[in-house]
Design an enzyme around this catalytic site. Structure first.
Site, PDB file in Angstrom:
ATOM      1  N   TYR A  33      40.516  33.287  37.232  1.00  0.00           N
ATOM      2  CA  TYR A  33      39.508  32.067  37.389  1.00  0.00           C
ATOM      3  C   TYR A  33      39.847  30.688  37.540  1.00  0.00           C
ATOM      4  O   TYR A  33      39.367  30.134  38.180  1.00  0.00           O
ATOM      5  CB  TYR A  33      38.340  32.294  36.263  1.00  0.00           C
ATOM      6  CG  TYR A  33      37.796  33.409  35.714  1.00  0.00           C
ATOM      7  CD1 TYR A  33      36.587  34.006  36.381  1.00  0.00           C
ATOM      8  CD2 TYR A  33      38.466  34.494  35.237  1.00  0.00           C
ATOM      9  CE1 TYR A  33      36.086  34.966  36.154  1.00  0.00           C
ATOM     10  CE2 TYR A  33      37.742  35.626  34.907  1.00  0.00           C
ATOM     11  CZ  TYR A  33      36.514  35.954  35.409  1.00  0.00           C
ATOM     12  OH  TYR A  33      36.022  37.279  35.358  1.00  0.00           O
ATOM     13  N   ASN A  56      26.396  36.612  41.101  1.00  0.00           N
ATOM     14  CA  ASN A  56      26.821  37.253  42.348  1.00  0.00           C
ATOM     15  C   ASN A  56      25.828  37.955  43.231  1.00  0.00           C
ATOM     16  O   ASN A  56      25.289  39.025  42.683  1.00  0.00           O
ATOM     17  CB  ASN A  56      28.242  38.198  42.152  1.00  0.00           C
ATOM     18  CG  ASN A  56      28.743  38.914  43.324  1.00  0.00           C
ATOM     19  OD1 ASN A  56      28.257  38.686  44.439  1.00  0.00           O
ATOM     20  ND2 ASN A  56      29.840  39.353  43.303  1.00  0.00           N
ATOM     21  N   CYS A  64      34.556  40.854  43.131  1.00  0.00           N
ATOM     22  CA  CYS A  64      34.703  39.830  42.006  1.00  0.00           C
ATOM     23  C   CYS A  64      35.215  40.604  40.850  1.00  0.00           C
ATOM     24  O   CYS A  64      35.758  40.041  39.902  1.00  0.00           O
ATOM     25  CB  CYS A  64      33.235  39.450  41.451  1.00  0.00           C
ATOM     26  SG  CYS A  64      31.846  40.784  41.578  1.00  0.00           S
ATOM     27  N   HIS A  65      35.503  41.825  40.788  1.00  0.00           N
ATOM     28  CA  HIS A  65      36.339  42.610  39.835  1.00  0.00           C
ATOM     29  C   HIS A  65      37.896  42.289  39.818  1.00  0.00           C
ATOM     30  O   HIS A  65      38.558  42.582  39.116  1.00  0.00           O
ATOM     31  CB  HIS A  65      36.312  44.271  40.113  1.00  0.00           C
ATOM     32  CG  HIS A  65      36.375  44.795  41.367  1.00  0.00           C
ATOM     33  ND1 HIS A  65      35.589  44.681  42.526  1.00  0.00           N
ATOM     34  CD2 HIS A  65      37.654  45.171  41.737  1.00  0.00           C
ATOM     35  CE1 HIS A  65      35.999  45.180  43.548  1.00  0.00           C
ATOM     36  NE2 HIS A  65      37.278  45.547  43.230  1.00  0.00           N
ATOM     37  N   GLU A  91      41.697  50.719  42.832  1.00  0.00           N
ATOM     38  CA  GLU A  91      42.272  50.098  43.833  1.00  0.00           C
ATOM     39  C   GLU A  91      43.837  50.069  43.681  1.00  0.00           C
ATOM     40  O   GLU A  91      44.970  49.362  44.243  1.00  0.00           O
ATOM     41  CB  GLU A  91      42.099  48.449  43.954  1.00  0.00           C
ATOM     42  CG  GLU A  91      40.668  48.552  44.221  1.00  0.00           C
ATOM     43  CD  GLU A  91      40.331  46.994  44.540  1.00  0.00           C
ATOM     44  OE1 GLU A  91      40.944  46.303  44.147  1.00  0.00           O
ATOM     45  OE2 GLU A  91      39.209  46.645  45.555  1.00  0.00           O
TER      46      GLU A  91
END
Length: 114
Positions: A33, A56, A64-65, A91
């Site tokens: 952040y 969002n 955003c993760h 991912e």
DNA sequence: AGTAAGGCGGGCA
DNA sequence: GTGCCCGCCTTAC
């Protein structure tokens, strides 16, 4: 505040910048952040960044993760921390408990500071 | 328009 | 390493 420079109809200037920046995060990497805030030229707006992501508008389009806390912890997520972890793992990012492994290595830094 | 709350950070005990 | 407290900016009521 006057940091945001781009205007948008539905989104606030600030949110637009945040979202745009988040979209640039490569898959398999994460950012914080704080860096995100810095990236948009408002290093003190870390909290605001969280707020923006929380609302969002395009949860799927915007990864955003991939945004975590600066100490390597997962942090929170609109759909729940658990879900966030799941997405990150998918991912290729490894997570133990609430902490990201090799955090430093997969940490993505924004090129342009402002 | 005032106030509270939030996906946070940093400093210090 | 943990926990607490204060500061920060935006958004929602």
């Amino acid at each position: 505040m006057n940091c945001p420079k781009i205007k948008s109809k539905n989104l606030s200037d600030f949110s637009s910048k945040v979202l745009a920046a988040v979209k640039k995060i490569p898959k398999g990497k994460v950012t914080t952040y704080k860096f995100l805030a810095q990236g948009i030229g408002c290093p003190a707006a870390v909290r605001a960044v969280g707020s923006a992501l929380n609302k969002n508008p395009a949860l799927i389009k915007i990864p955003c993760h991939r945004v975590v806390k600066s100490n390597g912890l997962i942090g929170n997520y609109r759909l729940g921390k658990r879900k966030k972890i799941f997405l990150l793992r998918r991912e290729g990012i490894k997570i133990v408990g609430d902490r990201i492994e090799n955090f430093r290595k997969i940490l993505y830094r924004f090129k342009n500071k402002y």
